[in-house]
Design a protein around this motif. Structure first.
Motif, mmCIF file in Angstrom:
data_model
loop_
_atom_site.group_PDB
_atom_site.id
_atom_site.type_symbol
_atom_site.label_atom_id
_atom_site.label_comp_id
_atom_site.label_asym_id
_atom_site.label_seq_id
_atom_site.Cartn_x
_atom_site.Cartn_y
_atom_site.Cartn_z
ATOM 1 N N ARG A 224 0.710 -1.274 -0.021
ATOM 2 C CA ARG A 224 -0.028 0.001 0.023
ATOM 3 C C ARG A 224 0.664 1.429 -0.120
ATOM 4 N NH1 ARG A 224 -5.298 -1.018 2.106
ATOM 5 N NH2 ARG A 224 -5.652 -3.167 2.745
ATOM 6 N N ALA A 225 1.968 1.237 0.728
ATOM 7 C CA ALA A 225 2.827 2.501 0.784
ATOM 8 C C ALA A 225 3.352 2.808 -0.464
ATOM 9 C CB ALA A 225 3.827 2.089 1.649
ATOM 10 N N PHE A 226 4.027 1.815 -1.245
ATOM 11 C CA PHE A 226 4.402 2.121 -2.666
ATOM 12 C C PHE A 226 3.392 2.427 -3.410
ATOM 13 C CE2 PHE A 226 5.233 0.540 -7.026
ATOM 14 C CZ PHE A 226 6.412 1.396 -7.121
ATOM 15 N N GLY A 227 2.160 1.613 -3.316
ATOM 16 C CA GLY A 227 0.934 2.555 -4.267
ATOM 17 C C GLY A 227 0.474 3.980 -3.935
ATOM 18 N N ARG A 228 0.797 4.298 -2.680
ATOM 19 C CA ARG A 228 0.066 5.582 -2.367
ATOM 20 C C ARG A 228 1.213 6.566 -2.926
ATOM 21 N NH1 ARG A 228 2.463 9.069 1.414
ATOM 22 N NH2 ARG A 228 1.137 10.399 2.144
ATOM 23 N N GLU A 229 2.664 6.221 -2.773
ATOM 24 C CA GLU A 229 3.691 6.938 -3.424
ATOM 25 C C GLU A 229 3.703 7.175 -4.723
ATOM 26 O OE1 GLU A 229 8.480 5.976 -4.260
ATOM 27 O OE2 GLU A 229 7.597 5.192 -2.421
ATOM 28 N N ILE A 230 3.314 6.120 -5.523
ATOM 29 C CA ILE A 230 3.180 6.206 -6.990
ATOM 30 C C ILE A 230 1.930 7.271 -7.417
ATOM 31 C CG2 ILE A 230 2.735 5.033 -9.269
ATOM 32 C CD1 ILE A 230 5.719 4.815 -8.114
ATOM 33 N N ALA A 231 0.883 6.958 -6.892
ATOM 34 C CA ALA A 231 -0.350 7.897 -6.846
ATOM 35 C C ALA A 231 0.092 9.278 -6.952
ATOM 36 C CB ALA A 231 -1.379 7.681 -6.168
ATOM 37 N N LEU A 256 -5.697 4.179 -4.392
ATOM 38 C CA LEU A 256 -6.746 4.719 -3.918
ATOM 39 C C LEU A 256 -6.716 5.895 -2.845
ATOM 40 C CD1 LEU A 256 -9.394 2.094 -4.337
ATOM 41 C CD2 LEU A 256 -9.192 3.835 -6.023
ATOM 42 N N SER A 257 -5.812 5.467 -1.874
ATOM 43 C CA SER A 257 -5.653 5.976 -0.712
ATOM 44 C C SER A 257 -4.816 7.559 -1.143
ATOM 45 C CB SER A 257 -4.780 5.631 0.243
ATOM 46 O OG SER A 257 -4.580 6.312 1.581
ATOM 47 N N GLY A 258 -3.813 7.359 -2.000
ATOM 48 C CA GLY A 258 -3.067 8.700 -2.265
ATOM 49 C C GLY A 258 -3.858 9.413 -3.171
ATOM 50 N N PHE A 259 -4.664 8.957 -4.008
ATOM 51 C CA PHE A 259 -5.858 9.968 -5.019
ATOM 52 C C PHE A 259 -6.493 10.557 -3.998
ATOM 53 C CE2 PHE A 259 -4.882 6.974 -8.830
ATOM 54 C CZ PHE A 259 -3.927 7.728 -9.265
ATOM 55 N N ALA A 260 -6.951 9.923 -3.108
ATOM 56 C CA ALA A 260 -8.083 10.488 -1.973
ATOM 57 C C ALA A 260 -7.382 11.689 -1.430
ATOM 58 C CB ALA A 260 -8.727 9.525 -1.000
ATOM 59 N N GLU A 261 -6.264 11.598 -1.035
ATOM 60 C CA GLU A 261 -5.507 12.687 -0.163
ATOM 61 C C GLU A 261 -5.425 14.084 -1.217
ATOM 62 O OE1 GLU A 261 -1.524 12.019 1.425
ATOM 63 O OE2 GLU A 261 -2.015 10.017 1.642
ATOM 64 N N ILE A 262 -5.457 13.795 -2.479
ATOM 65 C CA ILE A 262 -5.317 15.121 -3.546
ATOM 66 C C ILE A 262 -6.516 15.365 -4.178
ATOM 67 C CG2 ILE A 262 -2.706 14.982 -3.276
ATOM 68 C CD1 ILE A 262 -2.801 13.341 -5.948
ATOM 69 N N GLY A 263 -7.518 14.454 -3.909
ATOM 70 C CA GLY A 263 -8.747 14.790 -4.784
ATOM 71 C C GLY A 263 -8.841 14.360 -6.187
ATOM 72 N N VAL A 264 -8.234 13.539 -6.231
ATOM 73 C CA VAL A 264 -8.269 12.626 -7.730
ATOM 74 C C VAL A 264 -9.448 11.402 -7.532
ATOM 75 C CG1 VAL A 264 -7.084 11.220 -9.358
ATOM 76 C CG2 VAL A 264 -5.960 13.206 -8.542
ATOM 77 N N GLN A 265 -10.255 11.398 -8.386
ATOM 78 C CA GLN A 265 -11.391 10.437 -8.207
ATOM 79 C C GLN A 265 -11.022 9.396 -9.130
ATOM 80 O OE1 GLN A 265 -14.371 10.495 -6.318
ATOM 81 N NE2 GLN A 265 -14.421 8.379 -7.231
ATOM 82 N N ALA A 266 -10.825 8.065 -8.698
ATOM 83 C CA ALA A 266 -10.498 6.913 -9.430
ATOM 84 C C ALA A 266 -11.859 6.672 -10.060
ATOM 85 C CB ALA A 266 -10.148 5.813 -8.412
ATOM 86 N N GLY A 267 -11.670 6.270 -11.457
ATOM 87 C CA GLY A 267 -12.809 5.864 -12.164
ATOM 88 C C GLY A 267 -13.365 6.927 -13.189
#
Length: 339
Positions: A224-231, A256-267
């Motif tokens: 998860r940590a790597f996924g957040r970093e890449i997002a 998904l967590s990283g995108f939520a932090e910066i307001g990016v909506q997945a989908g």
């Protein structure tokens, strides 16, 4: 695999009685030192392994299966192990489960210990690295062994391999995103050059090349940590990338967590597909599209294949791969996905 040597085999080889061999195994002071050394030489020559639990298992209706898993912290492997263990239990077999934490030295240690304690068979999802000496040890002990999900030893005529069709899964995920209009699709996660990473990437690569699109890879620990970093990195440095196929659901959930932090909506702003379809995929928001591997069914199938080998002598095929399917949800389909 050949028949395991017995106490009688050792006794014949050493020219002593069965009871003398038993006394040696019990470290009895009644045995002369010269006789002890002769028996120990015979045990080494025959690759005899003392079965510490043999007395308890002889005549019993149960046997002991060694289930060795590379990473039980990962829900994907936990679900597999639980399913396999329950299948063995339903047939009267006990299971001893070990987590090697991706450490080949621990793996070798666990294998040796389980052999000494008399396991009837092994099911191993191996840790990468090291060498195959632990598998050589299994071969000498003549214990039926099935490699699952990852292949470490190439000798599938001795150690059959069962897994999932990861290549097709990667292709399904990439084609799904292409059909939704995405073109700049990245593959995210997985340690570079690991066989499992190459397998999951292979279908993605093939689809991208067939669509005359450039494959892009962001390798790293599947966490998860790597996924957040890449997002966070993609939004800041690679804004042209509009979708991703992830090595695993853990990476995708981190994104998904990283995108939520910066307001990016997945989908909507970015389309995302995970891999494995662990339970959390259908509970996250937005719900995560994923390649379903049906790990529970695979665990049951692997255990049943091993039981057939042990009980009926029906050896599994050298290599077998089970089908996967794509489950599309909100992280790739967007608001149109309402289930």
């Amino acid at each position: 695999m050949g028949k395991r040597p017995t106490i009688l085999d050792v006794a014949r080889h050493a020219g002593v009685s069965k009871s003398t061999v038993s006394l040696v195994l019990q470290n009895s002071p009644l045995v002369k030192e010269a006789t002890r050394k002769d028996v120990e030489k015979s045990m080494a020559a025959l690759s005899y392994v003392y079965n510490r639990s043999a007395a308890g298992l002889r005549g019993a209706s149960t046997g002991l299966i060694g289930l060795i898993i590379n990473d039980l912290r990962n829900p994907f492997f936990t679900e597999f192990a639980a399913s396999a263990q329950m299948t063995f239990a339903s047939k009267g077999y006990s299971t001893v489960i070990a987590n090697t934490d991706e450490d080949p030295d621990i793996q070798a240690q666990v294998i040796e210990s389980m052999i000494e304690h008399g396991v009837s068979a092994f099911v191993i999802s191996p840790a990468y690295g090291g060498d195959c000496r632990a598998f050589d040890r299994i071969q000498r002990a003549a214990i039926p062994t099935l490699q699952v999900l990852r292949q470490l030893d190439e000798r599938t005529d001795i150690f059959p391999f069962a897994s999932l069709d990861y290549g097709s899964g990667g292709a399904m995920a990439a084609k799904h995103l292409i059909d939704l209009g995405c073109r700049n699709i990245a593959f995210v996660g997985g340690l570079q050059d690991r066989p499992i990473t190459l397998e999951r990437m292979s279908g993605y690569d093939a689809v991208m090349k067939s669509e005359a699109q450039e494959p892009r890879w962001f390798h790293g620990r599947p966490s998860r940590a790597f996924g957040r970093e890449i997002a966070l990195r993609l939004v800041e440095q690679n804004k042209e990338i509009d979708a991703a196929v992830c090595f695993s659901d853990l990476v995708a959930l981190g994104m998904l967590s990283g995108f939520a932090e910066i307001g990016v909506q997945a989908g909507r702003d970015f389309r995302l597909v995970g891999f494995d379809d662990i339970e959390e995929c259908s509970l996250a928001y937005p719900r995560l599209s994923s390649v379903r591997c049906n790990t529970s069914l695979f665990g049951r199938n692997a255990a049943e294949a091993m039981l057939e080998w042990m009980v009926e002598g029906k050896r599994p095929p050298d290599t077998k791969r089970y089908n996967v399917e794509l489950i599309a949800r909100q992280s790739s389909l967007g608001a149109q996905q309402t289930k």
